[in-house]
Motif scaffolding. Sequence first.
Motif, short mmCIF file in Angstrom:
data_model
loop_
_atom_site.label_atom_id
_atom_site.label_comp_id
_atom_site.label_asym_id
_atom_site.label_seq_id
_atom_site.Cartn_x
_atom_site.Cartn_y
_atom_site.Cartn_z
N LEU A 13 -10.07 16.67 2.96
CA LEU A 13 -11.50 16.67 3.30
C LEU A 13 -12.32 16.00 2.21
CD1 LEU A 13 -13.82 17.61 5.14
CD2 LEU A 13 -13.82 19.77 3.89
N LEU A 14 -12.01 16.32 0.94
CA LEU A 14 -12.76 15.71 -0.16
C LEU A 14 -12.54 14.21 -0.22
CD1 LEU A 14 -12.33 18.35 -3.02
CD2 LEU A 14 -14.38 17.84 -1.72
N ASN A 15 -11.30 13.78 -0.01
CA ASN A 15 -11.04 12.34 0.02
C ASN A 15 -11.83 11.66 1.12
OD1 ASN A 15 -8.88 11.41 -1.99
ND2 ASN A 15 -7.94 13.26 -1.17
N LEU A 54 -22.25 4.67 -7.63
CA LEU A 54 -21.11 5.58 -7.47
C LEU A 54 -20.86 6.40 -8.72
CD1 LEU A 54 -18.62 3.32 -5.48
CD2 LEU A 54 -19.74 5.39 -4.67
N ILE A 55 -21.01 5.78 -9.89
CA ILE A 55 -20.80 6.53 -11.14
C ILE A 55 -21.83 7.63 -11.27
CG2 ILE A 55 -20.94 6.36 -13.65
CD1 ILE A 55 -19.68 3.61 -13.42
N LEU A 56 -23.10 7.30 -11.03
CA LEU A 56 -24.15 8.31 -11.12
C LEU A 56 -23.94 9.41 -10.08
CD1 LEU A 56 -26.81 9.22 -12.42
CD2 LEU A 56 -28.01 7.89 -10.69
N LEU A 66 -16.60 8.41 2.76
CA LEU A 66 -17.90 8.36 3.43
C LEU A 66 -19.02 8.03 2.45
CD1 LEU A 66 -19.63 8.88 5.99
CD2 LEU A 66 -19.68 11.28 5.34
N LEU A 67 -18.97 8.64 1.27
CA LEU A 67 -20.01 8.38 0.27
C LEU A 67 -19.95 6.95 -0.25
CD1 LEU A 67 -19.95 11.71 -1.79
CD2 LEU A 67 -21.72 10.91 -0.23
N THR A 71 -28.97 8.78 -7.33
CA THR A 71 -29.77 10.00 -7.48
C THR A 71 -30.13 10.59 -6.12
OG1 THR A 71 -30.70 9.11 -9.53
CG2 THR A 71 -31.86 10.95 -8.51
N PHE A 72 -30.52 9.73 -5.19
CA PHE A 72 -30.88 10.22 -3.85
C PHE A 72 -29.69 10.92 -3.18
CE2 PHE A 72 -30.71 9.24 0.73
CZ PHE A 72 -31.76 10.03 1.16
N LEU A 73 -28.53 10.29 -3.22
CA LEU A 73 -27.35 10.90 -2.60
C LEU A 73 -26.94 12.17 -3.34
CD1 LEU A 73 -25.21 7.76 -1.72
CD2 LEU A 73 -26.60 9.14 -0.20
N GLY A 74 -27.10 12.17 -4.68
CA GLY A 74 -26.80 13.38 -5.44
C GLY A 74 -27.71 14.53 -5.07
N TRP A 75 -29.00 14.23 -4.89
CA TRP A 75 -29.94 15.26 -4.46
C TRP A 75 -29.56 15.82 -3.09
CZ3 TRP A 75 -33.12 14.85 -0.13
CH2 TRP A 75 -34.03 15.88 0.04
N ALA A 76 -29.16 14.93 -2.19
CA ALA A 76 -28.75 15.37 -0.86
C ALA A 76 -27.52 16.28 -0.93
CB ALA A 76 -28.46 14.16 0.04
#
Length: 1099
Positions: free
Chosen positions: A611-613, A681-683, A618-619, A1039-1044
Amino acid sequence: MEQPNNSSRNNNNKNKKSSLNRSNNSIYYPFYEEFEVEDEEQQYIRQKQYFEKEKNENYYSFANQFHRKTKEIRSSLSRFGFFYLLTWKMVKKDLFSFFLGIFSCFFVVVVVAIGVTVISKIPIIYLNTAQNEVGEFDLVLRSGIQGDPSLVPPRLNFTLVQQLSEGLLEGYLAPRWESSSWLIKASGCMAGADPAFSDWKYFGLLVPGCEPGCMNYACSSAPQTYISLFAIDFEREADMQLGHGWPYPAPPKGTVYISQSLATALDLRVGDYVYMPFPASYYLREVWNATEEDKRISNSIPLTLKVSEIYSDSYGKFSEYYDDKSVALIDYKTFLPFLVEQASPGYFNTTIEELSKVNLYDLATTITYNFKNRIEFYMESDLDLLLRTIQTKTNKLLYRIGTRELNIELPVYQALIDSKNVSMFLSLVLNVLVLILVILSTFLIYSLLMVDVDSKTYETGVLRMIGSSKKNLFCLMLFKALNYCVFSILFGLLSAQLITYGVIDWFEKMTGQNIDSTLTGKAIWLSLSLGFIIPIISMIFPVRRALSNNLHDSLESNRSKVKSIIITIERASDSSFTINTIAIGAFLSVFGFGAYYIFPYSLVSGNLGFLLNSMFVLLIVLVLGLVLIALNFQQLLNRFIMLIFFFWENSAIKSIVLKNMIAHKLRNKKTSILYSVSLGLILLTQIIFIMQQNSTNFEKLSQYGSLIRIQNDVKFKQEDCAALEEYLDSLYPEVQDFSWFSRSQTALSKSGVPRTQIRNLGQVFMSHVELKSVSPNFFSNVQNHLVHLNKVVKDPDFHHRKPSDVSQQLYTTQSSNRIILGTTLETSVRANFDTPLLMVSSYVDIEANQNKSESDLIVSLNKDLVYPMAFMDFASPFRFSKFPTSDNQAALLSFPSYLAYTFGNVTSVRDIPFESILVRAANSDLESTTKLTSKIRNFINTKLSGYPYYVYDYYSENKGSRESVTMVNYFFAIITVLCMSISYFSLSSSMYININEQVKEIGVLRSMGISKFWIIRIYVIESIVLIFSSSIMGLVIGTFLGWAMIEQRKLITQLPLPLEFPWNLLLLVFALSIILGTISSFNPARRLLKNSIINNLKS
């Protein structure tokens, strides 16, 4: 001479042809039919001649084939030499691009080799964390026979277990003998209590009539504390790497090692003497055959021990539970003989004789087992496979011993299971980062080859004009790509090995483990594969580009290569089938199938790794999609950056820079994608990792409520409560405040009865709650971010200043009959401030139901009306939520109100069964908290001994997590530098070709009087703006995806997780943008400006 008949000859030939068409099922020789009438000798001669003729024909046929193959090989070698020489001629003309390509491929080989090797060592981080938590125990055997709880469990025969294990185990066994006793400081005893003599401990030499127990009378006022005593076979444990960093040998006979906590509690130093009244009749009950006279006199043997060493770190010999406990260590081999020596011959006549015959190896309390080469053993990241390996290694032994007689523990493995999700997540993140590096490296070499094609357009056109085929051009590009491989792989693997030595050495210092520092086979294989495959894959699109250029445009050298406007004409008939459309359609179909099938499959099967992979794929796609969208706004962002950061620059320079960026848009797009995707991706992965770590830390901290928590699993005594409060008050200002909270109301009743319920007045809606009480200042001592108040009723007698004041309002006149509930009860039982709720409490009198079964219990019900005072979204250490994720949330009262719901069992606030004390320190840093915790523990060990008190320190509990975070932060910083460095090569090649394509424009500008410094500034600013705008896009997207992701995690865990932006990463990116942007454009521009204006105009 008569001539043969032609017709007969023709008939013979026909017969031969017909004979050749016979079936192949049997061996057939044609001369058998031709010479049927001949005798055997003539047949033999004819047969021999036929075979010789056939042999000669085969020989000449083989010679012809060999000659043809040799000619083909020589032709291939000649072609190989031609392409090799032509490639080197092209390389000599542009050494910069060649060395840039070699270094890029070299960089890929080094990064992948080191990355894969380091990732294979990542499990050691969590192994180190697990060993800090539970000790370095692979397998622990304890007696499984349980009888009367007052009796000591039966011992284990280590000698027998060792015999049974011969030939079955690839590891080491060691016995341990665990007990507890009091320890007394010898210098605190009365005068005349000489450690060199023993008679005063048994006879009334100092205190007349003290028998039995003279030492207790003589040392009644001496400092003493309750300790855990371990007899350890130090030699065996050293062989099995149990406590691999333990620096001390076995203590000599009559000496003891003590922990730093014990030394602090009794103010002991190396060389001091201590007394230990060892309860031999209890711990050696199996061999205690003393006479009735011996038992009447004494059941303990007072030992005189000398402190040999004081250790502050157990180095994995014990779990973290014993880090702050009073522990004494004695040698396994000498303990029992020393015990016999200390026993008084006047008292223990028969007992001494029996004890002298005992072998302590037959009376072990635990047997520990560690695997051979255990570090390499735990390098397996698949914990299920690891468990199967452990079972394979130990099942045969356990079968021989008998599992019914044993309790089996796997401490290290169980600790790894507890951190399985975090470990798997970290390994996945690191694999994704290495994948990012591989993709970036592929894209980089592709960019270099594409730039090479663009810069060699004229040469390619000349080759095509003189008749060079597409196959030859393909071979030329292939040789150019393979030239990158040969040198880069050779020097890359060598460099990777040297760097790995340094990285693993640092790794060993961080973890304290010995780690193999050679490159793994997987790392070498993957590096070799990528070293060859990446250049070959990267050349596909450049070859297509080289072969698709118009011959006339390729040979045109008078026009500028820079195209600000591009017009494309397409035939409608040619647009029915395009490869791009097919590729995009296929990708979306596969992606849709994955989202539709793979995600539900991984959820149903419980395969978290899968699932994580899938989530990370997806990310990655999501980041790439957002980057492509953001590219449409890059020109606006470039103008904004020029306006903010280069407001001081000349307007003419800014105008030229912006026009250049429009002209170079297509080529710079590759560099923008590289920077944006890599940094995004790194962030994102760093924010997700921080989120995962914060989730684990918040979960631990929410269990404690504060950094320091004092807990008693039974009950606080009244005198202990008074002593603790007095001591904590004396620590002011180091201790700012402390607060209490009680046990649940159900603790007063028999277990298994219905819980307390909150119902609406119509009793239609119902929810279970856990009723507890808190002191007025309770939430003031809870960490601020762990208290989330949703709403509170207005009280005229109290004015709220902050959410933590809610516990004080419980003690006002109007709110004293109110209760604090979770926000979810607003919807589940329709709770509000104006309508009372019905609280139904059940109670089972333990004495009245002592001999009754669960079905026959007499349950007393108590129904009361209560009003809500506040609704909490989250409040540590209790269970509150605004979502119905739990049916047993907390309900809080004041201490006086709590008494009304105890069914008369508690009549005074002093008798409330308190559970814990939360301590709020003046300084919350690691060092101050650790010192304060040590003081409180020492006080509890010396003044409150005999009760099971525990002092929890958040920093100590989180020690392993901090070490892993430190190492991962270093890794992220290194990966960021590597990604920006890889992207720098793409930027450098793009700026190189951009500048060289504008040679004539530069000549025109110089002829108009613009200085060299101005021209250099134009291109330096262009590269800096390009990097900075691309980096900002990546950082914003990450940052946006991290916040989500954090918002999603909040919903799942119900923890108040903050968004922690890695500002150090932003500063690093900003600094690297300036440095790399300046370097990438300064050198090409400076080299071009060395030419004269006329030469630039002619170029």
